[in-house]
Design an enzyme around this catalytic site. Structure first.
Site, mmCIF file in Angstrom:
data_model
loop_
_atom_site.group_PDB
_atom_site.id
_atom_site.type_symbol
_atom_site.label_atom_id
_atom_site.label_comp_id
_atom_site.label_asym_id
_atom_site.label_seq_id
_atom_site.Cartn_x
_atom_site.Cartn_y
_atom_site.Cartn_z
ATOM 1 C CD GLU A 3 0.750 9.786 -12.430
ATOM 2 O OE1 GLU A 3 0.018 8.809 -12.218
ATOM 3 O OE2 GLU A 3 0.763 10.794 -11.689
ATOM 4 C CE LYS B 256 -0.818 6.108 -9.566
ATOM 5 N NZ LYS B 256 -1.446 7.397 -9.916
ATOM 6 C CB CYS C 213 1.432 9.518 -8.760
ATOM 7 S SG CYS C 213 0.627 11.071 -8.259
#
Length: 336
Positions: free
Chosen positions: A41, A100, A156
């Protein structure tokens, strides 16, 4: 690829050649005949897309005839940005982006330490310190077509929700990539999650995590590739810089999804009890109706579902033990 991490507020640290430290891994991946290389990330930092950093990745991807998935903070305009995973195809073209969806905010201030969100800060402060407070969040979980198969991406914190993996697998993802920068103490949980989600969704899972200490956090590494049967095919330890390879069988996963009887979870999800129904003469496909009333209620009545969950957890986003200015908690309700 597992690589030393830096705090999300860094842009990145001064003097760090963000692309230069990635290129050797792409060279090595090519030497090992890899078709896809995955980085953690936001390793490219805050960048324009396209820009000088992506141009370098594009040239390397084209030179090596390899796909690349790599994370960055993508500048959208003067006031907006997103935590984005970029997809480069074999010709070096950016063919896809995933933003995300689930934000993970973690910079606070006050006494006790880290007890309140930062007050009276402007956009630049948030971008410097904890950009997930104000980032542009994704609204979908897309699946991307590569020339060797179908790939879904999570970033994540997205990967702590089983629904994320199930959504991608039911959209046809054969490989689910999780780019992350995750720190202790969640090492064992990440390892379990990757294996369990691969097994439950009959999908390959690849995790690329950061490692090392950035002055604030200790990243635990353990980047891994997991087979669609839940068995680990390759895994790093806690080294700051590492790489793992695995050969994934497209024909193997497609054959398993098509022909496997036992543990074919995606098929059996919508063909429940088919042997009993065949024996009783009630049909030959089993039950397809969703048995999970929670999900049906969530889709049809989101506010009512929230009330149901709050009744067994808490009715406010804040908690009494850790009061946050401007964020309501149970004590605020008592005194209102």
């Amino acid at each position: 690829v597992q690589i030393s991490g830096y705090d999300k507020g860094d842009w990145p640290p001064s003097g760090l050649d963000v692309v230069g430290r990635l290129l050797p891994y792409m060279d090595q991946a090519k030497q090992e005949h890899a078709e896809l290389v995955v980085f953690p990330e936001y390793v490219l930092g805050h960048i324009d897309v396209p820009g000088p950093e992506t141009d370098q990745i594009s040239r390397a991807a084209a030179a090596h005839d390899i796909y690349v998935i790599v994370g960055c903070w993508e500048t959208l305009d003067d006031s907006r940005y997103a935590n984005t995973a970029l997809i480069f195809d074999r010709e070096g073209t950016i063919t896809g982006k995933y933003r995300k969806t689930h934000a993970a905010v973690d910079h606070y201030e006050g006494e006790p330490a880290w007890s309140r969100p930062p007050a009276n800060k402007d956009l630049d402060w948030f971008r410097q310190q904890d950009p997930e407070w104000t980032m542009e969040r994704g609204t979908d979980l897309p699946v991307f077509d590569f020339d060797f198969g179908r790939v879904g991406i999570l970033t994540c914190y997205d990967g702590w929700f089983p629904e994320s993996f199930r959504s991608l697998s039911l959209k046809g993802a054969e490989l689910i990539v999780r780019c992350q920068g995750y720190m202790y103490p969640a090492k064992e949980q990440q390892i379990i999650m990757a294996k369990a989600m691969a097994w439950a969704n009959n999908s390959y899972v690849a995790v690329a995590n950061a490692a090392g200490f950035d002055g604030v956090y200790s990243y635990f590494g353990h980047s891994a590739i997991v087979g669609f049967d839940g068995r680990t095919l390759g895994e790093c330890a806690e080294e700051e810089n590492g790489i793992q390879y695995a050969q994934l069988s497209v024909s193997g996963i497609r054959d398993a999804r098509r022909n496997a009887q036992s543990n074919n979870h995606l098929f059996k999800l919508v063909h429940r009890g088919y042997t009993g129904m065949i024996n009783s003469g009630d049909g030959d496909k089993g039950l397809a109706e969703c048995p999970y009333k929670f999900y049906k209620k969530w889709a049809e009545d989101p506010e009512g579902t929230r009330e149901m969950v709050e009744a067994m957890t808490r009715p406010t986003v804040g908690v009494d033990e850790c009061p946050i200015d401007g964020v309501p908690n149970q004590e605020d309700i008592k005194h209102s």
